[in-house]
Every structure is written in C-alpha cells, then in structure tokens.
Write a protein that holds these residues in place. Structure first.
Motif, PDB file in Angstrom:
ATOM      1  N   MET A   1      30.693 -40.558  31.855  1.00 44.24           N
ATOM      2  CA  MET A   1      31.071 -41.116  30.552  1.00 44.24           C
ATOM      3  C   MET A   1      30.145 -42.294  30.221  1.00 44.24           C
ATOM      4  SD  MET A   1      35.228 -41.167  30.691  1.00 44.24           S
ATOM      5  CE  MET A   1      36.029 -40.042  29.576  1.00 44.24           C
ATOM      6  N   ASN A   2      29.689 -42.344  28.976  1.00 44.48           N
ATOM      7  CA  ASN A   2      28.857 -43.490  28.620  1.00 44.48           C
ATOM      8  C   ASN A   2      29.689 -44.609  27.998  1.00 44.48           C
ATOM      9  OD1 ASN A   2      29.266 -42.609  25.999  1.00 44.48           O
ATOM     10  ND2 ASN A   2      27.174 -41.918  25.682  1.00 44.48           N
ATOM     11  N   ILE A   3      29.100 -45.789  27.962  1.00 44.14           N
ATOM     12  CA  ILE A   3      29.841 -47.015  27.684  1.00 44.14           C
ATOM     13  C   ILE A   3      29.151 -47.828  26.607  1.00 44.14           C
ATOM     14  CG2 ILE A   3      30.635 -49.207  28.700  1.00 44.14           C
ATOM     15  CD1 ILE A   3      30.337 -47.683  31.483  1.00 44.14           C
ATOM     16  N   ASP A   4      29.930 -48.329  25.645  1.00 38.35           N
ATOM     17  CA  ASP A   4      29.470 -49.372  24.733  1.00 38.35           C
ATOM     18  C   ASP A   4      30.160 -50.674  25.109  1.00 38.35           C
ATOM     19  OD1 ASP A   4      27.711 -47.882  23.266  1.00 38.35           O
ATOM     20  OD2 ASP A   4      28.817 -47.978  21.380  1.00 38.35           O
ATOM     21  N   ASP A  30      26.605 -45.649  32.986  1.00 41.41           N
ATOM     22  CA  ASP A  30      25.744 -45.205  31.887  1.00 41.41           C
ATOM     23  C   ASP A  30      26.075 -46.057  30.657  1.00 41.41           C
ATOM     24  OD1 ASP A  30      24.267 -43.918  29.974  1.00 41.41           O
ATOM     25  OD2 ASP A  30      25.453 -42.070  29.982  1.00 41.41           O
ATOM     26  N   ILE A  31      25.284 -47.105  30.458  1.00 37.63           N
ATOM     27  CA  ILE A  31      25.502 -47.984  29.304  1.00 37.63           C
ATOM     28  C   ILE A  31      24.756 -47.419  28.099  1.00 37.63           C
ATOM     29  CG2 ILE A  31      25.188 -50.292  28.342  1.00 37.63           C
ATOM     30  CD1 ILE A  31      25.427 -51.403  31.181  1.00 37.63           C
ATOM     31  N   ASN A  32      25.509 -47.075  27.077  1.00 35.01           N
ATOM     32  CA  ASN A  32      24.950 -46.549  25.844  1.00 35.01           C
ATOM     33  C   ASN A  32      24.328 -47.679  25.016  1.00 35.01           C
ATOM     34  OD1 ASN A  32      24.521 -44.570  23.729  1.00 35.01           O
ATOM     35  ND2 ASN A  32      26.304 -45.447  22.685  1.00 35.01           N
ATOM     36  N   ASP A  78      29.996 -44.619  19.248  1.00 36.15           N
ATOM     37  CA  ASP A  78      30.063 -43.194  19.583  1.00 36.15           C
ATOM     38  C   ASP A  78      30.131 -42.990  21.095  1.00 36.15           C
ATOM     39  OD1 ASP A  78      27.519 -43.955  20.266  1.00 36.15           O
ATOM     40  OD2 ASP A  78      26.491 -42.365  19.159  1.00 36.15           O
ATOM     41  N   ALA A  79      30.466 -44.052  21.834  1.00 31.91           N
ATOM     42  CA  ALA A  79      30.533 -43.978  23.291  1.00 31.91           C
ATOM     43  C   ALA A  79      31.870 -43.398  23.745  1.00 31.91           C
ATOM     44  CB  ALA A  79      30.326 -45.364  23.898  1.00 31.91           C
TER      45      ALA A  79
END
Length: 283
Positions: A1-4, A30-32, A78-79
């Motif tokens: 999962m990506n992250i904001d 995973d930093i977006n 959109d994260a």
C-alpha cells in the motif's frame, strides 16, 4: 500500500529540514507523496521547502483549520493510506512509519497512532507516559465500557488511516473544529465498527513547554470542542481528567520532580478553568 503524508506547517523553519529528511529515510514503506500545507507566515519555511524539493501549497492564515485543512488534502489524495503528522515531531527511527502502517496493510486495523515520548522533565512527561504506554493494543467498540473517553483517544501528531475509510466516513464532515479533530474521527471509527491500533513500536518525540496562559487557552478551546460535540460528555470526561491529575502528581512525587510538583496546581487549575470557561462561553 502506498502512503501520503499530510503535514500542516506554520513558521516551521526550525523543524522542516530535519523532519523532511527523517521522513525520506523511512524504510520498508512506499511513500507516494509528502504533502505540506504551509500557512503563510513570517519566517523562512517556504525557502527551505524549495531547497528540499518538497511538494507544498501555501494558504492564508484565515484559510487554516485543524480539521478542514487536513480534510481537503486527504480528499485530494490518491494514496492507499493517509498519514497525518505535525511539524514539531522528531523522528529518529527509520522504521517509525513501517511500524505505524504495517497492521493497516495486514488488515488488522483501519487506523493507528504512534507512541509519543517527551524529552523534557515537565508535567507533559507524565501525561505522555499515561497516554502512550510501552505496550501496543487495539481498540474497538467493545472497549467503551472499560475505557470510556480513552476509547477515542487518537493523536494526529503521528497517525494513519486507510484513505477509503476516511472517505467513507466523510472525514471531519466539513466541520471547522477548533481542536481535537483526531478524537472526532476516532469516535466515528469506533462507533462504525472499525479498529484502532496504538503502536508502541512506532515512536516519535513530541514535547512542549506551555506557559499557564497557553495551557488555559488550549483547554478553553478544548472546552468549546466538548460543548460543540456534547455526545462525548457521556464517556466520563471529568473522570478521565481527574485520573490524569492523580497520575501526574503520583509520578512527580515518586521521581522527586520539584519543578513538576511546584507547577502541578497552577497547571491543573489552568486546564480545569479553561475547560469550564470554554464550555460555558461556546455558542
């Protein structure tokens, strides 16, 4: 999962480079985007953001809201996961973010918050001890009878939530909350059957040294929040405050912390009076 990562800023020049660098060093995540929202001030924060090649937007002071500023940024994300932080946390552990979001990714919870440590010897040291213990735990609706108001304790100084869940719950409902927007969303999470995790292994340093006037002002606003959201008063708000006061005094005496003992009565009085006046004057 990506992250904001969503972080409001105001006159943050003494924090922002170290904060930004420490986020970029996080491992196994995973930093977006790191999304900074800078309220226009008088210091050099914007120049430092440019030097850091940061993603940011600038708003005017009258536009800022603890709830709406975060909500707007979250709705534009959109994260998969939203992480809310404040500018004054200190992140020393490169696994801080991984530990914060791992159980969201594993679908064991829907939101999580970090352990906050105090690096001074003030009264806040003991409030941090009480609110952020050494062991992790989960909170659900089943815990309300036991935990009462603490069921909804949640701090967006360092917290995470599934974006889909945040959207489904409609964030902060478009409300301009004066404070405690994190408790507001935690209440909605718990009452809608979601699970919150307290992550003791996800650590940040977060310390203040409030004057008595600042403490009064903070609790005055908190009083307004509890009047505005009076359904929370059903969960033994006064008992929660009294238990904290007892804990602080006990620990200060145990450690022979003379500074904390001397400041205890005026500090607690500022909190109590501020809370009561805030409730009375709310319209």
């Amino acid at each position: 999962m990506n992250i904001d990562i969503i972080c409001p800023l105001y006159n943050a020049e003494k924090y922002i480079k170290k904060l930004d660098d420490s986020i970029k060093k996080q491992k196994k995540v995973d930093i977006n985007k790191i999304r900074y929202i800078l309220t226009r001030g008088k210091d050099n924060t914007e120049q430092i953001l440019k030097e850091q090649n940061a993603i940011y937007k600038v708003i005017e002071p009258q536009e800022f809201s603890h709830s709406l500023t975060r909500e707007k940024e979250a709705f534009e994300s959109d994260a998969d996961i939203l992480v809310f932080i404040t500018q004054d946390i200190i992140i020393k552990d490169e696994m801080w973010l991984y530990h914060l979001v791992k159980d969201i990714e594993n679908e064991k919870c829907d939101a999580a918050y970090s352990r906050q440590l105090c690096d001074n010897n003030s009264i806040e040291k003991y409030t941090r001890e009480l609110n952020y213990p050494k062991e992790s735990f989960y909170k659900t609706k089943k815990d309300i009878d036991k935990l009462q108001l603490k069921t909804f304790f949640f701090s967006d100084a360092a917290s995470a939530i599934k974006r889909d869940t945040f959207i489904k719950l409609n964030g902060y409902d478009g409300k301009k909350l004066p404070i405690n927007e994190d408790m507001y969303i935690a209440y909605k999470l718990i009452m809608n059957g979601y699970t919150i995790k307290y992550c003791a292994d996800s650590k940040v340093i977060h310390s203040h040294e409030f004057t008595f006037k600042q403490q009064y002002d903070r609790y005055y606003i908190t009083g307004k929040f509890f009047k505005q959201n009076d359904y929370l008063n059903e969960y033994k708000v006064n008992d929660s405050g009294f238990s904290m006061a007892k804990y602080i005094l006990k620990r200060a005496i145990q450690e022979k912390n003379l500074n904390a003992i001397i400041r205890f009565l005026p500090n607690m009085s500022a909190r109590l009076i501020g809370m009561k006046v805030g409730k009375i004057t709310y319209k």
